[in-house]
Every structure is written in C-alpha cells, then in structure tokens.
Design a protein around this motif. Structure first.
Motif, mmCIF file in Angstrom:
data_model
loop_
_atom_site.group_PDB
_atom_site.id
_atom_site.type_symbol
_atom_site.label_atom_id
_atom_site.label_comp_id
_atom_site.label_asym_id
_atom_site.label_seq_id
_atom_site.Cartn_x
_atom_site.Cartn_y
_atom_site.Cartn_z
ATOM 1 N N TYR A 44 12.396 15.025 10.467
ATOM 2 C CA TYR A 44 11.625 13.816 10.719
ATOM 3 C C TYR A 44 11.758 12.925 9.486
ATOM 4 O O TYR A 44 11.009 13.081 8.521
ATOM 5 N N PRO A 45 12.720 12.009 9.494
ATOM 6 C CA PRO A 45 12.954 11.157 8.325
ATOM 7 C C PRO A 45 11.684 10.421 7.888
ATOM 8 O O PRO A 45 10.946 9.890 8.714
ATOM 9 N N GLY A 46 11.439 10.453 6.589
ATOM 10 C CA GLY A 46 10.272 9.796 6.029
ATOM 11 C C GLY A 46 9.028 10.661 5.977
ATOM 12 O O GLY A 46 8.010 10.259 5.421
ATOM 13 N N TRP A 47 9.104 11.842 6.563
ATOM 14 C CA TRP A 47 7.969 12.764 6.580
ATOM 15 C C TRP A 47 8.260 13.938 5.664
ATOM 16 O O TRP A 47 9.313 14.569 5.766
ATOM 17 N N ASP A 48 7.321 14.245 4.779
ATOM 18 C CA ASP A 48 7.423 15.392 3.882
ATOM 19 C C ASP A 48 6.909 16.609 4.640
ATOM 20 O O ASP A 48 5.758 16.620 5.076
ATOM 21 N N GLN A 49 7.752 17.620 4.795
ATOM 22 C CA GLN A 49 7.382 18.804 5.572
ATOM 23 C C GLN A 49 7.033 19.962 4.650
ATOM 24 O O GLN A 49 7.753 20.251 3.707
ATOM 25 N N LYS A 50 5.916 20.616 4.950
ATOM 26 C CA LYS A 50 5.425 21.755 4.166
ATOM 27 C C LYS A 50 5.375 22.977 5.074
ATOM 28 O O LYS A 50 4.761 22.941 6.127
ATOM 29 N N ASP A 51 6.000 24.057 4.638
ATOM 30 C CA ASP A 51 6.055 25.269 5.460
ATOM 31 C C ASP A 51 4.838 26.179 5.334
ATOM 32 O O ASP A 51 4.655 27.081 6.139
ATOM 33 N N THR A 52 4.010 25.962 4.333
ATOM 34 C CA THR A 52 2.903 26.894 4.109
ATOM 35 C C THR A 52 1.631 26.519 4.840
ATOM 36 O O THR A 52 0.764 27.354 5.028
ATOM 37 N N MET A 93 0.833 -1.193 0.000
ATOM 38 C CA MET A 93 0.000 0.000 0.000
ATOM 39 C C MET A 93 0.870 1.246 0.000
ATOM 40 O O MET A 93 1.911 1.270 0.644
ATOM 41 N N THR A 94 0.411 2.226 -0.681
ATOM 42 C CA THR A 94 1.111 3.496 -0.734
ATOM 43 C C THR A 94 0.891 4.262 0.569
ATOM 44 O O THR A 94 -0.226 4.344 1.060
ATOM 45 N N THR A 95 1.979 4.795 1.114
ATOM 46 C CA THR A 95 1.897 5.589 2.345
ATOM 47 C C THR A 95 2.496 6.955 2.102
ATOM 48 O O THR A 95 3.560 7.077 1.498
ATOM 49 N N HIS A 96 1.784 7.982 2.557
ATOM 50 C CA HIS A 96 2.273 9.363 2.496
ATOM 51 C C HIS A 96 2.261 9.911 3.918
ATOM 52 O O HIS A 96 1.288 9.723 4.648
ATOM 53 N N LYS A 97 3.327 10.609 4.284
ATOM 54 C CA LYS A 97 3.428 11.209 5.614
ATOM 55 C C LYS A 97 3.758 12.686 5.437
ATOM 56 O O LYS A 97 4.772 13.024 4.820
ATOM 57 N N TYR A 98 2.886 13.540 5.965
ATOM 58 C CA TYR A 98 3.055 14.978 5.808
ATOM 59 C C TYR A 98 3.026 15.684 7.159
ATOM 60 O O TYR A 98 2.218 15.354 8.029
ATOM 61 N N ILE A 99 3.881 16.689 7.280
ATOM 62 C CA ILE A 99 3.822 17.633 8.401
ATOM 63 C C ILE A 99 3.597 19.002 7.781
ATOM 64 O O ILE A 99 4.423 19.491 7.001
ATOM 65 N N TYR A 100 2.448 19.597 8.094
ATOM 66 C CA TYR A 100 2.121 20.938 7.614
ATOM 67 C C TYR A 100 2.351 21.913 8.761
ATOM 68 O O TYR A 100 1.580 21.941 9.721
ATOM 69 N N TRP A 101 3.433 22.655 8.681
ATOM 70 C CA TRP A 101 3.739 23.656 9.707
ATOM 71 C C TRP A 101 2.782 24.817 9.543
ATOM 72 O O TRP A 101 2.513 25.256 8.437
ATOM 73 N N ARG A 102 2.291 25.321 10.636
ATOM 74 C CA ARG A 102 1.298 26.394 10.621
ATOM 75 C C ARG A 102 1.959 27.732 10.938
ATOM 76 O O ARG A 102 2.130 28.096 12.104
ATOM 77 N N PRO A 103 2.318 28.499 9.899
ATOM 78 C CA PRO A 103 2.964 29.787 10.132
ATOM 79 C C PRO A 103 2.037 30.810 10.797
ATOM 80 O O PRO A 103 2.504 31.804 11.339
ATOM 81 N N ASP A 104 0.727 30.555 10.782
ATOM 82 C CA ASP A 104 -0.235 31.475 11.395
ATOM 83 C C ASP A 104 -0.366 31.271 12.904
ATOM 84 O O ASP A 104 -1.040 32.040 13.576
ATOM 85 N N MET A 105 0.304 30.258 13.439
ATOM 86 C CA MET A 105 0.239 29.969 14.870
ATOM 87 C C MET A 105 1.586 30.315 15.511
ATOM 88 O O MET A 105 2.635 29.963 14.974
ATOM 89 N N LEU A 106 1.543 30.948 16.651
ATOM 90 C CA LEU A 106 2.769 31.278 17.368
ATOM 91 C C LEU A 106 3.359 30.028 18.014
ATOM 92 O O LEU A 106 2.639 29.087 18.356
ATOM 93 N N SER A 107 4.663 30.037 18.194
ATOM 94 C CA SER A 107 5.325 28.941 18.910
ATOM 95 C C SER A 107 4.880 28.941 20.366
ATOM 96 O O SER A 107 4.511 29.981 20.917
ATOM 97 N N ASN A 108 4.942 27.779 21.001
ATOM 98 C CA ASN A 108 4.570 27.708 22.411
ATOM 99 C C ASN A 108 5.761 28.104 23.297
ATOM 100 O O ASN A 108 6.838 28.449 22.801
#
Length: 116
Positions: free
Chosen positions: A86-94, A1-16
């Motif tokens: 995060y190896p194996g995870w595609d990270q998106k900054d937008t 099975m095809t697996t996709h792993k994404y992390i979408y960083w939220r630039p509209d949220m402040l860091s904790n």
C-alpha cells in the motif's frame, strides 16, 4: 499539515476465508481542528486506498500520549484486508502502537464507535 498513515497487522488474529489479514488502519493528521469536516476529509483520504471503509466503521479522536504525534487528530478503521503493498502507508507487523488516543465525538454519519 503532517500526515502519517499506518497499517498495524494483527498477528493475533487468524486470516479470514478469503486469505485476508486483520489490520488496524490509522490515518493521523497534525494539528487540524478536529471538526466534523476535518474527520470527513480524513475519511475520504482513507477511502482513496480503502474504498470499502464505511463511515459506520471509522472512528475519530485525538492522540493524547505520544513521543511523535501528541495532539494530532486520528481516524481508525479495523478490517480484514489483503496483505499487500500500500504505497504511502507504513506497515507494522507487530500490531504494537506507540501512541494513545481518545475518541472525541461521533463525527461521521452512521457512526457506530462508542464515545467515552
């Protein structure tokens, strides 16, 4: 099975207070049955990278609109996490996501996501 792993960083949220950034974390599996066992297995896969992901915060569903992953099963988890490699995870900054999904059921024990 095809697996996709994404992390979408939220630039509209402040860091904790710990300097962690807010992210929408998505794990997508192609063409499984979307059964309770499938969602639980997907949650276990997510926890290999993010052991702090609790079932109460993981939502599951099916993607209904996409050019590349239409009909796939998705779990989502939103949290403050360190901005790291995060190896194996595609990270998106937008934070922009190209697919739409619908929650299908309360699939995990102690699940708190609303179902339409």
């Amino acid at each position: 099975m095809t697996t996709h792993k994404y992390i979408y960083w939220r630039p509209d949220m402040l860091s904790n207070e710990n300097g962690e950034a807010y992210a929408n974390v998505h794990l997508i599996i192609g063409y499984n049955q979307g059964s309770i066992a499938d969602f639980q297995n997907m949650a276990e896969e997510l926890r290999k990278t993010f052991p702090q992901a609790d079932n109460r915060d993981i939502c599951g569903g099916k993607i209904f609109k996409s050019l590349s992953v239409n009909g796939y099963t998705i779990i989502t988890w939103n949290a403050y996490i360190p901005k790291d490699d995060y190896p194996g995870w595609d990270q998106k900054d937008t934070g922009r996501i190209e697919y739409c999904w619908e929650l299908t059921t309360k699939t995990l024990p102690n699940h708190t996501c609303e179902v339409k």
